[in-house]
Motif scaffolding. Sequence first.
Motif, mmCIF file in Angstrom:
data_model
loop_
_atom_site.group_PDB
_atom_site.id
_atom_site.type_symbol
_atom_site.label_atom_id
_atom_site.label_comp_id
_atom_site.label_asym_id
_atom_site.label_seq_id
_atom_site.Cartn_x
_atom_site.Cartn_y
_atom_site.Cartn_z
ATOM 1 N N THR A 164 2.137 -0.752 -9.217
ATOM 2 C CA THR A 164 1.112 -1.390 -8.388
ATOM 3 C C THR A 164 -0.285 -0.973 -8.823
ATOM 4 N N LEU A 165 -0.386 0.070 -9.622
ATOM 5 C CA LEU A 165 -1.661 0.701 -9.943
ATOM 6 C C LEU A 165 -2.091 0.383 -11.363
ATOM 7 N N THR A 177 -2.309 -4.377 -8.799
ATOM 8 C CA THR A 177 -1.654 -5.545 -9.398
ATOM 9 C C THR A 177 -1.428 -6.673 -8.404
ATOM 10 N N LEU A 178 -1.741 -6.452 -7.131
ATOM 11 C CA LEU A 178 -1.397 -7.439 -6.105
ATOM 12 C C LEU A 178 -2.074 -8.776 -6.358
ATOM 13 N N SER A 179 -1.288 -9.858 -6.263
ATOM 14 C CA SER A 179 -1.814 -11.211 -6.390
ATOM 15 C C SER A 179 -1.941 -11.802 -4.984
ATOM 16 N N PRO A 180 -3.147 -12.019 -4.477
ATOM 17 C CA PRO A 180 -3.295 -12.517 -3.104
ATOM 18 C C PRO A 180 -2.562 -13.829 -2.852
ATOM 19 N N SER A 181 -2.585 -14.745 -3.815
ATOM 20 C CA SER A 181 -1.931 -16.034 -3.592
ATOM 21 C C SER A 181 -0.415 -15.879 -3.542
ATOM 22 N N VAL A 182 0.162 -15.045 -4.404
ATOM 23 C CA VAL A 182 1.610 -14.830 -4.386
ATOM 24 C C VAL A 182 2.018 -14.068 -3.126
ATOM 25 N N GLN A 183 1.198 -13.101 -2.718
ATOM 26 C CA GLN A 183 1.496 -12.343 -1.504
ATOM 27 C C GLN A 183 1.523 -13.254 -0.285
ATOM 28 N N LYS A 184 0.552 -14.138 -0.173
ATOM 29 C CA LYS A 184 0.528 -15.044 0.976
ATOM 30 C C LYS A 184 1.739 -15.975 0.963
ATOM 31 N N LEU A 185 2.083 -16.457 -0.217
ATOM 32 C CA LEU A 185 3.247 -17.333 -0.347
ATOM 33 C C LEU A 185 4.512 -16.609 0.105
ATOM 34 N N ALA A 186 4.671 -15.359 -0.322
ATOM 35 C CA ALA A 186 5.853 -14.580 0.053
ATOM 36 C C ALA A 186 5.872 -14.296 1.544
ATOM 37 N N THR A 223 0.819 -1.210 0.000
ATOM 38 C CA THR A 223 0.000 0.000 0.000
ATOM 39 C C THR A 223 0.850 1.257 0.000
ATOM 40 N N GLU A 224 2.006 1.210 0.658
ATOM 41 C CA GLU A 224 2.884 2.379 0.657
ATOM 42 C C GLU A 224 3.328 2.734 -0.753
ATOM 43 N N ARG A 225 3.697 1.719 -1.519
ATOM 44 C CA ARG A 225 4.073 1.976 -2.911
ATOM 45 C C ARG A 225 2.871 2.450 -3.715
ATOM 46 N N LEU A 226 1.712 1.895 -3.460
ATOM 47 C CA LEU A 226 0.494 2.301 -4.160
ATOM 48 C C LEU A 226 0.210 3.780 -3.933
ATOM 49 N N LEU A 227 0.360 4.247 -2.697
ATOM 50 C CA LEU A 227 0.132 5.659 -2.404
ATOM 51 C C LEU A 227 1.117 6.547 -3.155
ATOM 52 N N GLU A 228 2.362 6.106 -3.290
ATOM 53 C CA GLU A 228 3.346 6.874 -4.054
ATOM 54 C C GLU A 228 2.893 7.063 -5.499
ATOM 55 N N GLU A 229 2.316 6.027 -6.076
ATOM 56 C CA GLU A 229 1.876 6.111 -7.469
ATOM 57 C C GLU A 229 0.591 6.919 -7.618
ATOM 58 N N SER A 264 4.906 -7.410 -17.686
ATOM 59 C CA SER A 264 4.082 -6.235 -17.406
ATOM 60 C C SER A 264 4.689 -5.291 -16.389
ATOM 61 N N GLY A 265 5.648 -5.766 -15.590
ATOM 62 C CA GLY A 265 6.185 -4.954 -14.506
ATOM 63 C C GLY A 265 5.261 -4.895 -13.310
ATOM 64 N N ASN A 266 4.170 -5.649 -13.307
ATOM 65 C CA ASN A 266 3.220 -5.631 -12.198
ATOM 66 C C ASN A 266 3.863 -6.145 -10.914
ATOM 67 N N VAL A 267 3.670 -5.412 -9.828
ATOM 68 C CA VAL A 267 4.133 -5.864 -8.519
ATOM 69 C C VAL A 267 3.129 -6.898 -8.002
#
Length: 872
Positions: free
Chosen positions: A572-573, A375-384, A349-355, A417-420
């Motif tokens: 992220t946006l 761009t957030l992927s919930p499954s990848v985020q949980k894995l990380a 979210t911090e990066r999202l606010l910057e954008e 895509s460069g998506n985070v």
Amino acid sequence: MVRLGLLALVGVLALAAYMVYLDVQLRERLDSRQYQLPARVFARPLVLREGMALRPDELMAEFDALSYREKKPLTEPGQWHREGMEFRVWRRDFAHADGREPAAQVTFRLRNDELSNLRDEAGNKIREFRLDAAPIGTLLGGGDDRNPVRFADIPPLLANTLIAVEDQDFLHHFGVSPRGIARAMIANIKAGAVVQGGSTITQQLVKNIFFDHKPSLQRKINEALMAILMELHYEKPYILQEYINEVWLGQQGSRAIYGFGLASEFYFQKPLDTLEPHEMALLVGLAKGASYYNPWRHPKRALERRNTVLEVMKEQGLITAEQYEDYRARPLDVASAGAAAQNPYPAFTERLLEELRPYYSYEELRTAGLRIYTTLSPSVQKLAEDAVSERAEQIEKDRGIQADSLQAATVLLDNNSGNVLAMVGDRRPNYPGFNRALEARRQVGSLIKPAVFLTALERPDQYSLATPIEDAPIRVEGDNGQVWMPSNFGNRSHGPTPLYLALAKSYNQATARLGLDLGLENVRQTIRRLGVQADLPRVPAMLLGAVELTPFEVAGMYQTMANGGEHVEPRTLLAVANADGEQVQRFRRRSNRGVDAVPAYLLRFALEEVMREGTGKSAMRRLPSSVAFAGKTGTTNDYRDSWFAGFSPDVTAVVWLGRDDNERTSLTGATGALTIWAEIMRKLPHRHGRVEPPRGVEYKPVNERGQYMNPEYCEGGTELPFSYETKLEPAPECRGRERFRWFRDLFGDDRDSQDETAPRQEMTPGWGVDPEEEQRQRERERQLQEQLRRDDELQQPGWEDEPLQLPPDEEEEIRQEDLWQQEERRAEEERRLLQERLEEEERRREELRRRDEGDVPVEEAEPWPGGEDQWP
């Protein structure tokens, strides 16, 4: 009597005037009232596609993020069930950035982590199916927060339960219920305390909108008068809708939870229309006192209050006796307190606010109710998150490091895509403190080395992957008299080492020598072209990683390498819509090519060697060997920072591990960050197989000295990719049978000058005919014609009379005759091949001409023999 009448008249007039005043206040407030809503943030929706790579656990994580429930048979949207590897999903209606998609069902099969047999509800095959996007929080915490719902979207059972518990006369009274007041008075007298209120739903709504909660006679009078006025101007459905959106149902720090719409997500992580009766009962019960009945702090009170509401539902005929017993026996089923966080992904979210800041003001983000699609992927985020938290703790235990002393950060990007996809800034992923992924600038160590080797590979006439680089002690004295003498790990030198192996093994001395030969400024510019904008020191130590970058900046740098030299700005946006779901702005992919595809591919090969036989080799035991993983370890002085940056064909991931106080960790990049990186990448789906080289790359075998080993004359060597512009020196041991060189020379055989070496081929950009290439083509044809003419002359009568000067020995004479016949047959075969090559070259020229003139569509043109990579 007259005086009393006058007083009564004055009183009535005064009351009427006061009622008019209150009426004006009421209507102005309600008609002009707009909710101040913080921006709501959504993850990227999972798009199911035929043939896509998808693991079952990844799918489960997506369902969890969406709060989908497993149920068979499916009865409503937001449910799924599974039979073996066959899945059926009923998605919810959702307003995406590019339009609303209605609720619909789909079936598909997962086999060997691949999705197949994707069909709609009617059984028709479809190519893709997009689920709804998971809500991942709101921006800018604090203040009032709500998720307003329309009356049409309110579940009837919830509305009826609320009326039954709070105001049974709601549909019949005119704002004030005398019977309700009398009933409350009797109940309170019997109890000897205030146990029941007499306020109607309308009165409670007036109190919530216009007054504070301090009890007073004046407030109660105003409440009653304004409730009557509200009933005169507004319909019952509107009043009930506004009450459901306005009632206070919880608190989270400075954030106040208003309305059933947000409370449903806050307590159960579900949309309001998916709640079960016992969950509705808890929310209705909380309207009496959300703090007193807080299900996390006072679960016993909350359970008793919920069951009381369930009993009212049974008495009013809203549920059956059997249902009552069933729901009464269930637990509260609330989500964990952490899952109810306003911002469960603070690093992202911090990066999202910057954008967002260049486009939207703080006030707009806090009050305008914007819908933010990310761009957030919930499954990848949980894995990380799991990998960072669990592996950091395990490393501390295994290595005897003080508990909770290590910190970590990771960033994952989609290469194209460069998506985070995910970002973690703390071992406690939900902790909204210091975000190490974006803010921790640490020296990167050997992560910078690929830029040095890339600078060399961009000079194909000087360097290739096989070029020997001297790994020996080096001494550099600066202008201030300071001496820089880098050493290798273990203080060992390795002598001449092929360029790719010097990178794979991360030899400091070889890298320093190479970088100094190339020039510091040239290396700095390469780092810039890879996407790094941070300050870069102009000192030799920069070549070995005396550069401070954040994990986010490192991820952008390595994404460029992974993406074939094209840098895509990490984002992220995706889009922003207003509160009604109408699209306001879309944010597109922004990219530029910083590195040509050929040297980028050669560097990728070297980074793959890091995983196969270099410093990343230990991770390959846990990773699928069929995936082209590439990456680089990084370790800084005194083992303060442990890094690993790497990528698969689809995803780039960077992991940093260290201590906030910058003290020694005793971890290298391989023993620390690499273990977390491997755990993440092991569980992600990837494309299998070798990454195809671009135009301008060919594979050739070379020996340890970097010399070309012509397979026609010898075997062995290491197969490496080379630029067509690279001319390799032939290996002496592969020059063929020199005894009959005179015979090959006689026929103009140029294999010693061409076939035994890697020819330098000029590249023609685009699809058209290059004038210079056309001139070279004509020269090649002239040479071929001359060769054929000489061959024809050699076939004239009398050439066999040329004395061969054979020795008198008969056996030797026979042996030489056999050799002569073999050479004769070989010469005939080569003449035939030369003729075929001439015809082939003529055909190629004709095709190039036709393409240039538009006679043949590009997609219909026949490819060159040997594939597109062999084009001249």
